[in-house]
Design a protein around this motif. Structure first.
Motif, short mmCIF file in Angstrom:
data_model
loop_
_atom_site.label_atom_id
_atom_site.label_comp_id
_atom_site.label_asym_id
_atom_site.label_seq_id
_atom_site.Cartn_x
_atom_site.Cartn_y
_atom_site.Cartn_z
N LYS A 315 45.57 22.63 4.98
CA LYS A 315 46.91 22.57 5.56
C LYS A 315 47.32 23.91 6.17
N HIS A 316 46.96 25.00 5.48
CA HIS A 316 47.39 26.34 5.93
C HIS A 316 46.26 27.13 6.58
N ASN A 317 45.10 26.48 6.83
CA ASN A 317 44.00 27.10 7.59
C ASN A 317 43.42 28.32 6.88
N PHE A 318 43.23 28.22 5.54
CA PHE A 318 42.58 29.29 4.78
C PHE A 318 41.07 29.02 4.80
N LEU A 319 40.37 29.49 5.83
CA LEU A 319 38.97 29.14 6.03
C LEU A 319 38.08 29.65 4.91
N SER A 320 38.30 30.89 4.46
CA SER A 320 37.45 31.45 3.40
C SER A 320 37.56 30.64 2.13
N ASN A 321 38.78 30.24 1.76
CA ASN A 321 38.97 29.41 0.56
C ASN A 321 38.28 28.06 0.73
N GLN A 322 38.39 27.47 1.94
CA GLN A 322 37.73 26.19 2.19
C GLN A 322 36.23 26.29 1.95
N LYS A 323 35.64 27.36 2.45
CA LYS A 323 34.19 27.55 2.31
C LYS A 323 33.79 27.61 0.83
N ASP A 324 34.52 28.41 0.03
CA ASP A 324 34.21 28.54 -1.39
C ASP A 324 34.40 27.21 -2.12
N ILE A 325 35.45 26.47 -1.78
CA ILE A 325 35.75 25.21 -2.48
C ILE A 325 34.68 24.16 -2.18
N TYR A 326 34.22 24.08 -0.91
CA TYR A 326 33.17 23.13 -0.59
C TYR A 326 31.92 23.39 -1.43
N MET A 327 31.57 24.67 -1.63
CA MET A 327 30.39 25.00 -2.42
C MET A 327 30.59 24.60 -3.88
N ARG A 328 31.81 24.83 -4.41
CA ARG A 328 32.09 24.45 -5.81
C ARG A 328 32.05 22.93 -5.99
N LEU A 329 32.61 22.19 -5.03
CA LEU A 329 32.58 20.73 -5.12
C LEU A 329 31.16 20.20 -5.00
N GLN A 351 29.75 24.08 8.42
CA GLN A 351 30.68 24.04 9.56
C GLN A 351 31.76 25.10 9.43
N THR A 352 32.31 25.26 8.22
CA THR A 352 33.35 26.27 8.00
C THR A 352 32.79 27.67 8.18
N GLN A 353 31.57 27.89 7.66
CA GLN A 353 30.93 29.20 7.81
C GLN A 353 30.71 29.52 9.29
N ASP A 354 30.27 28.53 10.06
CA ASP A 354 30.06 28.73 11.51
C ASP A 354 31.37 29.06 12.21
N SER A 355 32.46 28.41 11.79
CA SER A 355 33.78 28.70 12.40
C SER A 355 34.18 30.14 12.15
N ILE A 356 33.95 30.61 10.92
CA ILE A 356 34.31 31.99 10.58
C ILE A 356 33.48 32.98 11.39
N ILE A 357 32.17 32.72 11.50
CA ILE A 357 31.28 33.63 12.24
C ILE A 357 31.68 33.69 13.71
N THR A 358 32.00 32.52 14.28
CA THR A 358 32.41 32.46 15.70
C THR A 358 33.67 33.27 15.94
N LEU A 359 34.63 33.15 15.04
CA LEU A 359 35.91 33.86 15.21
C LEU A 359 35.79 35.36 14.98
N GLU A 360 34.74 35.78 14.26
CA GLU A 360 34.62 37.19 13.90
C GLU A 360 33.74 38.00 14.84
N LYS A 361 33.20 37.42 15.89
CA LYS A 361 32.33 38.16 16.82
C LYS A 361 33.17 39.09 17.68
N ASP A 362 33.19 40.35 17.33
CA ASP A 362 33.98 41.33 18.08
C ASP A 362 33.33 42.71 17.90
#
Length: 711
Positions: A315-329, A351-362
């Motif tokens: 809901k709040h777009n916390f990508l890092s938390n989403q990634k950790d939760i998917y692994m725990r589930l 998919q979440t990990q790829d989104s984070i990597i894409t957004l962090e390319k700078d």
């Protein structure tokens, strides 16, 4: 004449120019004064919005802000409003809106003339951008924003804006596992001593330092910093801080193996976070509780808490938390054997990990990081060079002073021999003073040595006293432990006694049922003997002594036969449970099962389909079913030690299916000796031309599947 006229004309023109310039300057000053007053007034009004926001009146602050936005005139105030909305949405965890207003404040910062104020706007905006990216899990983007914020104020004095960005940068290093740099910058943040904002920076620094020490298993140091943070939280009534402190204390207890205390602090944190709409804190505490339950192998409840955290993170777009939760589930799904779901969760994680990597390319991120660290090193080197230069100058000054003193002594020696003698006397006096000082120093050393000996003796005495105290504590602990064991055993014995009493009550109930059946048989025998037997004897006598030619006698015999038939029919009806005549069959059977289960403290389940058709079955079949169910429930109570029983009746076409199941200890169907009750069940089923199948094994309960044909 012409030159004079020209000069006069020039003076007149110059006079009017001066008057116009002065008038324009006066007008500009008035306009500047009005603008300054307007900015000050609008700044004060915007500050009231922050007061509402800080006092948890968020909706009121947001509503007033929109009203104020229509009234403000100064361009500088527009920038302040952008920063206010960015702060508001940051607290509401609406990350996209936070980024929008923070970037707009950066864009509009050109309206601000004052360089210091403009740099603070830059630093504040970059801090909010860094916090948003941190919450989304974009650590490198967060680092870039905080480095830019530090760079924008570093050339000015280190103000609050500098330290909040330094704190954000330290937080990024902590999440990336770089605890050395994280601790270094958090401790630098504790150097900030402004009374206005000390709470916010100090709280975050103390909590994060405590968290790092907890990860490093330095629980004593961790709790020390967390307690400092908790005290500031209470003093400032900071709910977010109290919730995060509770999470970290709970984490320490979990690492120490005290799961009850850990769960207590996690639940306390969750309540605070929910009451104050602290969404990311809710995510973290749900994750911590989920992990604790996973450690205890309670996978069902653990999954629920992780799903709550995932819902908020999405809901709040916390990508890092989403990634950790998917692994725990995924880990829970593997434990439960749900490999299909585990594979899907791994795909979500990727998919979440790829989104984070894409957004962090700078590319600017590493450059700014290196630039900041280099700047830090340069500042440290400058400080060292400055200290060395000071020491060098001090040495030079001392050498100059010595040279001047020697030169002065030489001059005085040449001028007067008496001066030399006085100098020698002075030297002798200084030597004597030095001797006295040495003696005093020796006395002080001896006093210090004596104090050390005294402390040593006190320490030894303390140890001597402490050892018996520790021994007493150990004895007391062992005594308490033994008492706990005794209490546990007594509780077990008490439970065994209670179970025995319950079994006795159940047996008494069964005996009462048997006695009731015996009484009913006796009553039937008496009825057969007294009523039907008497009637049959009377008929027999009349048949023996009568003449069949008389119509009246034949009519009397016929009436007696009808009367006997009605008595037999009434007796057969009375053999059915009395409630069959008054209530529906399924209701009677369900009521019987329910009451017997309540007495035996069993959980009972009953279902019948179609209920109406089963209620209209033949009375003979109903009586047999009722008796079979009685025997099955009685056997379960006596032998199965079950906690739950389930009875299902299903009428399908011309066949009635009876399914009876319990969760008791079960039995081996091959080696089991059939008792009288079980033989009676089989005989009754055979009389109805039915079949019975039994599925049972040790420690798994029993299932009785009965099929009865209905013609």
């Amino acid at each position: 004449m012409s030159n004079s006229y020209f000069k006069k004309s020039a003076y007149i023109v110059l006079f009017f120019v001066v008057i116009m310039v002065n008038a324009q300057e006066t007008k500009n000053k008035k306009q500047n004064t009005k603008l300054i007053e307007l900015i000050a007034k609008e700044k004060a009004e915007i500050n009231t919005l922050y007061e509402l926001l800080n006092n948890r009146k968020r909706q009121e602050a947001y509503k007033n802000a929109h009203i104020m936005l229509k009234k403000i005139k100064a361009k500088e105030s527009i920038v302040r409003m952008d920063l206010f909305f960015a702060n508001y949405f940051n607290r509401e965890a609406v990350l996209d809106s936070t980024l929008h207003y923070a970037n707009r404040a950066l864009k509009n910062s050109s309206y601000i003339i004052n360089d210091t104020l403009r740099s603070n706007v830059h630093a504040t905006s970059y801090n909010l951008i860094g916090l948003c990216n941190n919450k989304r899990g974009l650590m490198e983007a967060s680092k870039k924003a905080h480095l830019k914020g530090i760079e924008s104020v570093d050339k000015y004095e280190k103000s609050f804006s500098y330290y909040v960005n330094l704190h954000g940068l330290a937080n990024v290093y902590m999440k990336q596992g770089d605890h050395i740099n994280a601790l270094k910058y958090f401790k630098q943040c504790l150097e900030y001593k402004s009374e206005d904002e000390i709470g916010e920076i100090a709280i975050g620094s103390y909590i994060n330092i405590g968290t790092i020490y907890g990860v490093q298993k330095k629980f004593e140091s961790s709790n020390l910093y967390l307690k400092k943070a908790n005290q500031i939280c209470k003093d400032t009534d900071n709910k977010d801080c109290q919730a995060i402190t509770a999470i970290n204390i709970g984490s320490n207890y979990q690492d120490l193996g005290d799961y009850d205390q850990a769960m207590k602090y996690y639940k306390e944190s969750l309540i605070i976070a929910k009451e104050n709409q602290l969404f990311q804190t809710q995510v973290y505490v749900n994750e911590y509780i989920g992990h604790l339950l996973y450690t205890q192998k309670n996978y069902t409840d653990s999954k629920l808490y992780y799903l709550n955290a995932l819902t908020l993170s999405i809901k709040h777009n916390f990508l890092s938390n989403q990634k950790d939760i998917y692994m725990r589930l995924k880990d829970i799904a593997v434990k439960e054997g749900d490999y299909k779901n585990a594979y899907a969760l791994i795909d979500r994680y990727s998919q979440t990990q790829d989104s984070i990597i894409t957004l962090e390319k700078d590319k600017e991120i590493n450059e700014l990081d290196i630039k900041f660290k280099t700047l830090q090193k340069e500042n440290e080197i400058k400080d060292l060079v400055f200290e060395n230069n000071n020491k060098f100058l001090q040495l030079k000054n001392q050498e100059k002073a010595i040279e001047n003193l020697n030169l002065q002594k030489t001059i005085e020696g040449k001028k007067n021999e008496n001066s030399l003698l006085r100098l020698r006397e002075s030297s002798q006096n200084k030597a004597n003073q030095i001797k006295l000082l040495k003696k005093e120093q020796q006395l002080k050393d001896s006093e210090i040595q004596r104090q050390k000996e005294t402390r040593k003796i006190i320490f030894i005495g303390f140890i001597i006293i402490l050892i018996p105290v520790i021994a007493l504590l150990i004895v007391y602990y062992q005594k308490q432990k033994a008492q706990i064991l005794i209490n546990t055993k007594q509780k077990e014995i008490s439970e065994q006694k209670n179970k025995s009493l319950l079994k006795e009550q159940e047996l008494e109930l069964i005996k009462a049922q048997v006695e009731g059946q015996d009484k009913e048989r006796l009553r039937i025998a008496q009825e057969l003997h007294d009523s039907i037997g008497g009637n049959l004897a009377a008929i027999k006598l009349q048949l023996s002594n009568s003449d069949f030619g008389k119509e009246r006698e034949i009519k009397n015999i016929n009436n007696q036969i009808n009367d006997t038939y009605n008595q037999v029919r009434s007796l057969s009806h009375n053999m059915l449970p009395k409630r069959f005549n008054q209530n529906k069959f399924c209701d009677v059977l369900e009521d019987y099962q329910k009451k017997l289960a309540e007495v035996s403290k069993l959980t009972a389940s009953f279902s019948a389909y179609p209920r109406k058709d089963i209620d209209h079955l033949n009375e003979k079949i109903q009586v047999e079913i009722y008796t079979i169910v009685q025997e099955l429930i009685t056997n379960t109570i006596k032998h199965a030690y079950a906690k739950k029983i389930e009875l299902q009746l299903n009428l399908i076409q011309n066949s009635l299916n009876i399914m009876f199941e319990d969760d008791g200890i079960g039995f081996n169907t091959k080696n089991n000796k059939e008792g009288i009750g079980f033989i009676n069940i089989k005989n009754r089923i055979n009389s109805l031309k039915g079949t019975i199948n039994i599925d049972s094994s040790l420690s798994r309960g029993s299932i009785f599947n009965i099929e009865i044909p209905i013609s």
